[in-house]
Design an enzyme around this catalytic site. Structure first.
Site, mmCIF file in Angstrom:
data_model
loop_
_atom_site.group_PDB
_atom_site.id
_atom_site.type_symbol
_atom_site.label_atom_id
_atom_site.label_comp_id
_atom_site.label_asym_id
_atom_site.label_seq_id
_atom_site.Cartn_x
_atom_site.Cartn_y
_atom_site.Cartn_z
ATOM 1 N N ARG A 63 -4.471 27.347 -46.567
ATOM 2 C CA ARG A 63 -4.479 28.106 -47.821
ATOM 3 C C ARG A 63 -5.686 29.022 -47.939
ATOM 4 O O ARG A 63 -5.549 30.174 -48.339
ATOM 5 C CB ARG A 63 -4.318 27.201 -49.026
ATOM 6 C CG ARG A 63 -5.491 26.326 -49.367
ATOM 7 C CD ARG A 63 -5.116 25.395 -50.482
ATOM 8 N NE ARG A 63 -3.993 24.567 -50.074
ATOM 9 C CZ ARG A 63 -3.095 24.075 -50.925
ATOM 10 N NH1 ARG A 63 -3.165 24.324 -52.199
ATOM 11 N NH2 ARG A 63 -2.117 23.314 -50.475
ATOM 12 N N THR A 64 -6.866 28.561 -47.595
ATOM 13 C CA THR A 64 -8.045 29.420 -47.767
ATOM 14 C C THR A 64 -7.979 30.612 -46.818
ATOM 15 O O THR A 64 -8.256 31.746 -47.199
ATOM 16 C CB THR A 64 -9.339 28.612 -47.540
ATOM 17 O OG1 THR A 64 -9.346 27.502 -48.419
ATOM 18 C CG2 THR A 64 -10.562 29.464 -47.808
ATOM 19 N N LYS A 91 -15.351 27.036 -25.158
ATOM 20 C CA LYS A 91 -16.047 27.191 -23.875
ATOM 21 C C LYS A 91 -17.527 26.830 -23.999
ATOM 22 O O LYS A 91 -18.284 26.996 -23.054
ATOM 23 C CB LYS A 91 -15.931 28.625 -23.372
ATOM 24 C CG LYS A 91 -14.513 29.095 -23.151
ATOM 25 C CD LYS A 91 -14.536 30.574 -22.753
ATOM 26 C CE LYS A 91 -13.243 31.272 -23.115
ATOM 27 N NZ LYS A 91 -13.444 32.713 -23.307
ATOM 28 N N ARG A 113 -15.571 29.621 -42.099
ATOM 29 C CA ARG A 113 -15.460 28.200 -42.426
ATOM 30 C C ARG A 113 -15.975 27.412 -41.225
ATOM 31 O O ARG A 113 -15.633 27.714 -40.080
ATOM 32 C CB ARG A 113 -14.027 27.795 -42.718
ATOM 33 C CG ARG A 113 -13.899 26.264 -42.692
ATOM 34 C CD ARG A 113 -12.686 25.730 -43.351
ATOM 35 N NE ARG A 113 -12.667 26.032 -44.770
ATOM 36 C CZ ARG A 113 -11.717 25.583 -45.577
ATOM 37 N NH1 ARG A 113 -10.731 24.838 -45.108
ATOM 38 N NH2 ARG A 113 -11.735 25.891 -46.854
ATOM 39 N N HIS A 141 -18.331 25.435 -51.201
ATOM 40 C CA HIS A 141 -17.101 26.199 -51.034
ATOM 41 C C HIS A 141 -17.060 27.143 -52.235
ATOM 42 O O HIS A 141 -16.313 26.924 -53.190
ATOM 43 C CB HIS A 141 -15.906 25.234 -51.016
ATOM 44 C CG HIS A 141 -14.617 25.863 -50.572
ATOM 45 N ND1 HIS A 141 -14.474 27.212 -50.337
ATOM 46 C CD2 HIS A 141 -13.392 25.313 -50.310
ATOM 47 C CE1 HIS A 141 -13.219 27.462 -49.958
ATOM 48 N NE2 HIS A 141 -12.553 26.325 -49.934
#
Lengths: 318, 431
Positions: A63-64, A91, A113, A141
């Protein structure tokens, strides 16, 4: 639509603890206009045409990430999503080097995020594009916090003086922290409740009322924000069973009746229906859970716009 | 070879000496310390130290030189140069290297390497358990007979009470001091900072103070039960200080150290997520810092040790939770302590030198920490008033990382003399 001298142009959006009430107010006012765009038949405006945004997601999110992606696209920006499974992170590339690589491509905003607390601060100090924190570990957030403020303001008119209860896993929740800082700054009376094992030690020193019984926090509440309970917490021994959690800490109709009649019910999603929230609460008339999603899009549009354009020349009539 | 330090304030806690005078060094040992000695010193090299303090060289009983195996962080050459720059004449590296220093050959090899590559004295601490795994005792007797000065699984708590008990009993036969990194792993292991109001704010998992309190209490009780000698490394909590204070009153053979950072910084330094503030045990809240200072003042905390723990740039240039714990301390310790404790009137110069030189030397039974006639000429010259600004780019250590970056301090070492050789002067290491 600038408020006095406040401008967010070029500013990193790292958290609400470091944001002023005026800055938050500017975003919320701006989001109101953005919400009108979402309801249009043709949503795209050319405001951010020629700007580029990278969604750099080191943690799974639907959703974000979708919300940020659409926010950028509705405003006319080019948006690229980078997720860890496909990036050089697997990597073994360092966060700094990943950020430098993205920066070198001439990006204007990096929406990030990351599972580690403080990674947004790290990014802001490492590279020059504007950093918008889409969640850093259990720290903050900010866009979720702001969309919650937007939703409360829309439904209740004002935030100052409201009694707000935040229920659930406060310890691991960036949503809870961003909400707490914004609510305290805006003058709300903030209570949290949940199992003692999921409440941070010394949280009350920040001016929050801390309860281990949900009923105490819900008493007379104007707003209740119910947090998602991650099942891993039970496996870590922080509460005995999900069954016991639902019985003792779950928000159901009976418990909700302790709050004011017109209590506003929020949840950041995704919900565990029947665990932290009963379905009849989630889908009740007082619930704004779907509206929150729409408001999230509006708030993110406002932020992308304000950090790049400073709030002076939106073409809302375009 | 004759060297005279002329006209300084001589402070030697080992003989309650505090006079203005000269120190004469002949063939690497202290010949005399007193008034008017410089006049008779024909042909000697004379260094004028008027206005400065002459003291026994600092002794750091807790450093990590990372050699062998972790040379990207530090090695004996860079680490001992950092020590010299900071006024230290003796450092004691912990055995958590690759391989772990857990047998006599490795102890002897380290001593040999330190003589060849080091610029200050290096005294070796051996592992308590094989590979520091906490499962079987290392060859404690053989290491002690080959020159190890103490035993420690530092970096790890000795989780098994049984291993610590047998280790204390066994080490006792050889006069072996056991040094404990005391943090209960099941409580602290997952955490990144002190658990309290600041961790509540930042969302970082906590290492609660009680994890250290419990560990210290267990260790002290085992020392009491076995009659062994234990030293608690980097004490950081009020509870641990009180536990050690009570144990000393009961006659338990326990000593303790505190670091400059635990004595001068709080968990609020972590706000902003600077990885230079990440350390184990973590920086604590004010009430713990105050208790620690009180403990240092009343002698509950015997010594100041740096826990100098350098890491490579790329290791600390990370998200907070992924960065390793620890940072460099040898080049900032004296300045930080003088600035925070001497210049604020909390401690006298004599007390500072006692905690940073004489007492740690005594705990380890070293021929150091004194200016007595006949002792090795390990000397630090201190300018207590010198103002300087910490810039890690100028460090000799490879670990260019410190929570004090950019701080302006008053007081630092201006010369370091090891066995009569001037190894640092004016901040420059000579070799």
């Amino acid at each position: 639509m600038t408020k006095g001298q406040v401008s967010l142009r070029g500013k990193d959006i790292l958290g609400l603890q470091g944001m002023t009430v005026d800055e938050m107010g500017l975003i919320l006012d701006s989001a109101k206009e953005m919400k009108n765009i979402i309801d249009r038949d043709i949503k795209k405006v050319p405001t951010l045409r020629g700007k580029s945004i990278v969604n750099l997601f080191f943690e799974p999110s639907t959703r974000t990430r979708t919300s940020f992606e659409l926010a950028g696209k509705y405003l006319g920006a080019d948006v690229v999503n980078v997720t860890t499974s496909a990036s050089s992170v697997v990597k073994g590339e360092s966060l700094r080097d990943t950020l430098l690589t993205v920066e070198a491509m001439g990006v204007d905003i990096i929406v990030m995020r990351h599972e580690a607390e403080g990674s947004a601060e790290f990014a802001a100090s490492a590279v020059s594009p504007v950093i918008v924190n889409a969640g850093d570990g259990a720290h903050e957030h900010p866009t979720q916090g702001l969309l919650d403020m937007f939703t409360i303001r829309e439904k209740k008119g004002n935030i100052s003086g409201l009694k707000v209860a935040i229920i659930g896993d406060i310890l691991h929740s960036r949503v809870a922290r961003s909400n707490i800082w914004a609510l305290l700054k805006m003058g709300a009376d903030v209570s949290v409740a949940g199992p003692r094992t999921l409440l941070p030690r010394d949280l009350e020193k920040h001016g929050v009322k801390v309860y281990d019984r949900v009923e105490a926090a819900l008493e007379g509440a104007d707003v209740v924000n119910i947090l998602r309970i991650q099942r891993e917490r039970q496996q870590k021994g922080l509460f005995p069973t999900t069954r016991e959690y639902a019985r003792i800490f779950g928000v159901n109709k009976d418990r909700l009746s302790l709050a004011k009649d017109d209590v506003l019910v929020m949840h950041p999603g995704p919900m565990n229906r029947g665990l932290e929230i009963a379905p009849d609460v989630a889908y009740s008339a007082q619930s704004a859970i779907q509206e929150q999603v729409k408001n999230g899009l509006a708030v993110r549009m406002a932020i992308l716009f304000l950090v790049l354009m400073g709030g002076n020349d939106i073409e809302v009539s375009a | 070879m004759k060297l005279v330090l002329k006209g300084g304030r001589i402070i030697d806690p080992s003989q309650q000496l505090d006079i203005v005078g000269d120190v004469v060094v002949v063939d690497g040992r202290i010949e005399a310390a007193g008034v008017g000695l410089a006049e008779a010193a024909d042909g000697a090299r004379i260094i004028d130290v008027s206005g400065l303090v002459i003291a026994p060289g600092l002794v750091d009983m807790h450093v990590h030189l990372r050699d062998p195996g972790l040379e990207a962080k530090e090695d004996i050459a860079s680490g001992t140069r950092a020590a010299a720059a900071g006024g230290y004449t003796t450092v004691c590296p912990m055995p958590n290297t690759k391989p772990v220093i857990d047998n006599a050959i490795l102890v002897a090899g380290m001593k040999q390497k330190a003589r060849e590559e080091g610029v200050v004295n290096v005294q070796i601490i051996g592992a308590l358990s094989k590979g520091q795994q906490g499962k079987e005792l290392a060859e404690i007797g053989d290491m002690m007979l080959n020159g190890a000065v103490a035993l420690s699984d530092d970096g790890h708590y000795v989780e098994s009470a049984y291993i610590l008990k047998t280790g204390l009993e066994y080490a006792r036969m050889f006069g072996g001091l056991v040094i404990s990194h005391a943090e209960e792993e099941s409580l602290a292991g997952d955490g990144f900072m002190h658990e309290g109001a600041v961790s509540a704010m930042l969302g970082l998992r906590g290492r609660p103070a009680v994890a250290e309190d419990i560990a210290v209490a267990r260790d002290v009780l085992l020392a009491e039960y076995t009659g062994g000698t234990i030293h608690i490394a980097h004490v950081s909590t009020a509870g641990a200080v009180e536990c050690i204070r009570q144990a000393k009153l009961r006659g338990v053979k326990v000593t303790a150290e505190a670091t400059p950072h635990h004595l001068t910084l709080t968990d609020e330094a972590v706000i902003g997520f600077n990885t230079a503030t990440k350390v184990n045990p973590p920086l604590r809240s004010t009430e713990h810092v105050e208790a620690l200072i009180a403990g240092l003042k009343d002698g509950t905390i015997d010594a100041i040790a740096t826990d100098h723990a350098p890491h490579a740039f790329e290791e600390k240039d990370m998200e907070f939770r992924y960065a390793p714990s620890g940072f460099s301390g040898l080049e900032t310790a004296l300045g930080v302590i003088l600035n925070s404790f001497y210049h604020t009137g909390k401690f006298t110069l004599n007390e500072v030198i006692d905690r940073m030189s004489t007492t740690p030397a005594k705990i380890l039974g070293l021929e150091a920490g004194t200016l007595k006639v006949g002792a090795p000429a390990d000397i630090v010259v201190i300018d207590p008033e010198k103002e300087w600004t910490i810039d890690s780019n100028n460090f000799y250590t490879r670990g260019k990382c410190t929570p004090y970056e950019g701080n302006t301090l008053r007081g630092r070492a201006v010369a370091t003399i090891v066995g009569g050789r001037v190894v640092m002067q004016g901040g420059e290491v000579k070799e």
